[in-house]
Design a protein around this motif. Sequence first.
Motif, PDB file in Angstrom:
ATOM      1  N   THR A   1      28.485  29.927 -45.533  1.00 17.41           N
ATOM      2  CA  THR A   1      29.289  30.506 -46.603  1.00 17.41           C
ATOM      3  C   THR A   1      28.441  31.412 -47.485  1.00 17.41           C
ATOM      4  O   THR A   1      28.908  32.461 -47.954  1.00 17.41           O
ATOM      5  CB  THR A   1      29.921  29.387 -47.444  1.00 17.41           C
ATOM      6  OG1 THR A   1      30.587  28.471 -46.579  1.00 17.41           O
ATOM      7  CG2 THR A   1      30.906  29.954 -48.439  1.00 17.41           C
TER       8      THR A   1
ATOM      9  N   LYS B   1      29.179  35.345 -48.409  1.00 17.07           N
ATOM     10  CA  LYS B   1      29.253  35.860 -49.771  1.00 17.07           C
ATOM     11  C   LYS B   1      28.292  37.030 -49.978  1.00 17.07           C
ATOM     12  O   LYS B   1      28.547  37.931 -50.781  1.00 17.07           O
ATOM     13  CB  LYS B   1      28.956  34.747 -50.774  1.00 17.07           C
ATOM     14  CG  LYS B   1      30.081  33.724 -50.944  1.00 17.07           C
ATOM     15  CD  LYS B   1      29.699  32.654 -51.948  1.00 17.07           C
ATOM     16  CE  LYS B   1      30.873  31.724 -52.221  1.00 17.07           C
ATOM     17  NZ  LYS B   1      31.934  32.425 -52.985  1.00 17.07           N
TER      18      LYS B   1
ATOM     19  N   ALA C   1      26.679  33.339 -56.447  1.00 18.58           N
ATOM     20  CA  ALA C   1      27.054  33.112 -55.048  1.00 18.58           C
ATOM     21  C   ALA C   1      26.708  31.697 -54.616  1.00 18.58           C
ATOM     22  O   ALA C   1      27.483  31.027 -53.926  1.00 18.58           O
ATOM     23  CB  ALA C   1      26.351  34.130 -54.151  1.00 18.58           C
TER      24      ALA C   1
END
Length: 905
Positions: A842, A846, A886
């Motif tokens: 992930t 991002k 992030a």
Amino acid sequence: MAVRPGLWPALLGIVLTAWLRGSGAQQSATVANPVPGANPDLLPHFLVEPEDVYIVKNKPVLLVCKALPATQIFFKCNGEWVRQVDHVIERSTDGSSGLPAMEVRINVSRQQVEKVFGLEEYWCQCVAWSSSGTTKSQKAYIRIAYLRKNFEQEPLAKEVSLEQGIVLPCRPPEGIPPAEVEWLRNEDLVDPSLDPNVYITREHSLVVRQARLADTANYTCVAKNIVARRRSASAAVIVYVDGSWSPWSKWSACGLDCTHWRSRECSDPAPRNGGEECRGTDLDTRNCTSDLCVHTASGPEDVALYVGLIAVAVCLLLLLLVLILVYCRKKEGLDSDVADSSILTSGFQPVSIKPSKADNPHLLTIQPDLSTTTTSYQGSLCPRQDGPSPKFQLTNGHLLSPLGGGRHTLHHSSPTSEAEDFVSRLSTQNFFRSLPRGTSNMAYGTFNFLGGRLMIPNTDHSHASGPSRSSPGRQNRTPSCLLGSSIWMSLSTSDSSCPKRHCLPPSPRTSCFWLSSPQGQHRISLLIPPDAIPRGKIYEVYLTLHKPEDVRLPLAGCQTLLSPIVSCGPPGVLLTRPVILTMDHCGEPSPESWSLRLKKQSCEGSWEDVLHLGEEAPSHLYYCQLEASACYIFTEQLGRFALVGEALSVAASKRLKLLLFAPVACTSLEYNIRVYCLHDTHDALKEVVQLEKQLGGQLIQEPRILHFKDSYHNLRLSVHDVPSSLWKSKLLVSYQEIPFYHIWNGTQQYLHCTFTLERVSPSTSDLACKVWVWQVEGDGQSFNINFNITKDTRFGELLALESEGGVPALVGPSAFKIPFLIRQKIITSLDPPCSRGADWRTLAQKLHLDSHLSFFASKPSPTAMILNLWEARHFPNGNLSQLAAAVAGLGQPDAGLFTVSEAEC
């Protein structure tokens, strides 16, 4: 009237004061100015006078004056008296006459001459005093010596026939003093005094009166003066010879068919060097006369004999062919048996061997056996091609990394206690010891497992957009403060200008220091992540930017160089994690238009494709993140790299940066505008800016970008709308051209055209015109020039290079934006897979790096690879707040992920 001896100094002072006030126009020759009523025989006369001299580079020059009799001597330069403290004075007495003599010396520096450069020539003369008056010496002119790089006219290749005249023109570069010219034939000096068939004209052209075969050679024009020696491009001269027939041979005897023949050869002379072949036939036949035919005609018995002989010959030929075929079949079977038996009887362990290339018969690439701890070998893995290859012996292991000649121990597994011995031997290798230290195109430093960063000076983004206009202070610097008991502030702080500290264990040798940080991103740098160098080892690493003319990079077909040629090393050292090499490029990346390849030079000097961008394998030694103007190369092997592209369509284009330069000061009626067409890389820009600083040039327009397509069309440049009442162009044609291949191959520097304008009046100072630059059937740019050539410097700050005294090497935590302890917390938290997706995958999405998931997953710590790439892309002005957001957005439950407590120090 007699004057007491004690009054002479006072009278001399009065005379000197009167001279300083009333000195008129200076003369170039010696001039005496006697005191009325004084003895003219006692006027000073010069034994040594100052002479014309040239300043070479930055070395000051020495001027000397000596006069007899003389009580005072002073120098005067460009109408101003030189300070007394700048004179070196020696007094003496002439042995024969007993009169006082003086010798005075002064030094003149380049800066003194440059202050008046362009206004008038810099001159000095000395003035000597005696009791009878004064005498001025001749003027000595001091000039700054130089020699431009580009020839005004270079010789061109020619093909001429035998005994034809040859004229090779050469106009040397502009220089002071004017350059002397000599010619080389195949690197040997051409001496007209030894060869009456050759002479050199006053305009420096080489003339060969009658071409001979021996005149076929490469000719080079060489210009030299006291500053430098320049060589023109070599011109190949080919003297060809058209073939001519030899005389016909005698007629042969009459044959069975009542004909006979004669022949001739194309050998009087034979064609050479591309000369035409003889025209016509080399064999002539005709019928015999009736008498000859009657006497030589054969009967039926002779005809039968000839037919039998021909039949026997045919049978023997068929039998020979059958025997050859049988022998070849048996040999093929025998060779296969021998090959198989050699494998079975070999005493070596099975290894995977990559066949050597045809041009490198000595090179064997052998895969390492990781089960073997160490391997010793004698000799070199990279033999010279000009001598016999050295012999070496394998002892239950395989070769790994070429480290030069001698005997070495190579590690195949985790580092052991021999680290210090390995490093000491590595540091003595010739390939690092011979590197030029302290140059602006190189950075080097000593690193351990903490890692660091190397940066080539003046290749950051700020050079394209101008220097920072911020006021000096703490907010313009990146602190690297090593305090043992401090607390590092939160990674997600919103105040990015606030000083931050790296927190490390207390040490009596730690200190706090500040590192100036350029406003932008270094485009040529090497990031060495933590633990890339094995613990216990210390490497001295270098990063070098090469000029295209210094490194030969062969390009095949339509390939073109898109990046600088960069070396990092030393090659062969063991790395446990990939380092990241950052280079800028001038291509417009598009998978449909370009086939991009990363090339690496082997230890034998040949270039190999090590990576085809877009087809990277996760387990490969190299990987590349390509962006609009930069590429980030993950590599586990150091060496020399370059990015090469091959156009797949005419839509493929390269970015050219267009720059217009003109003299800062215009002292003549002529005014030159130089238009540079450079690859849009910072090293090319840096070289031109430094060159123009030496030439005394200034930027007169903002740089523009032009997209140059692979269409085989040349680049054209022209000047328009020049006001004819004030200026006139000296260009004889409507436009100038730069050939397509000179730009496309990417190996030629300083490509430019010069437009020479001439002022109608010396008082003209305003210039308004247009300069057009365009590719035929392609992109173009137009520059509107409107400025005062004597005052306007508004574009001077756009290309102001920063000081060369920056910090090219950062070692340890100071080299990274992310503090070490916070980095370790992020890695520990995100490396393990998470069912809720709050892991490194992930984070890659991002940060828009999800196209590289397979590469990250192939490494022991995917999160470390992501953070390393972030460091390479965002140093030194990366926004830590965005990275913190992030990471925080992944929903990790650990609330202390982004802070480091004082206890952890």
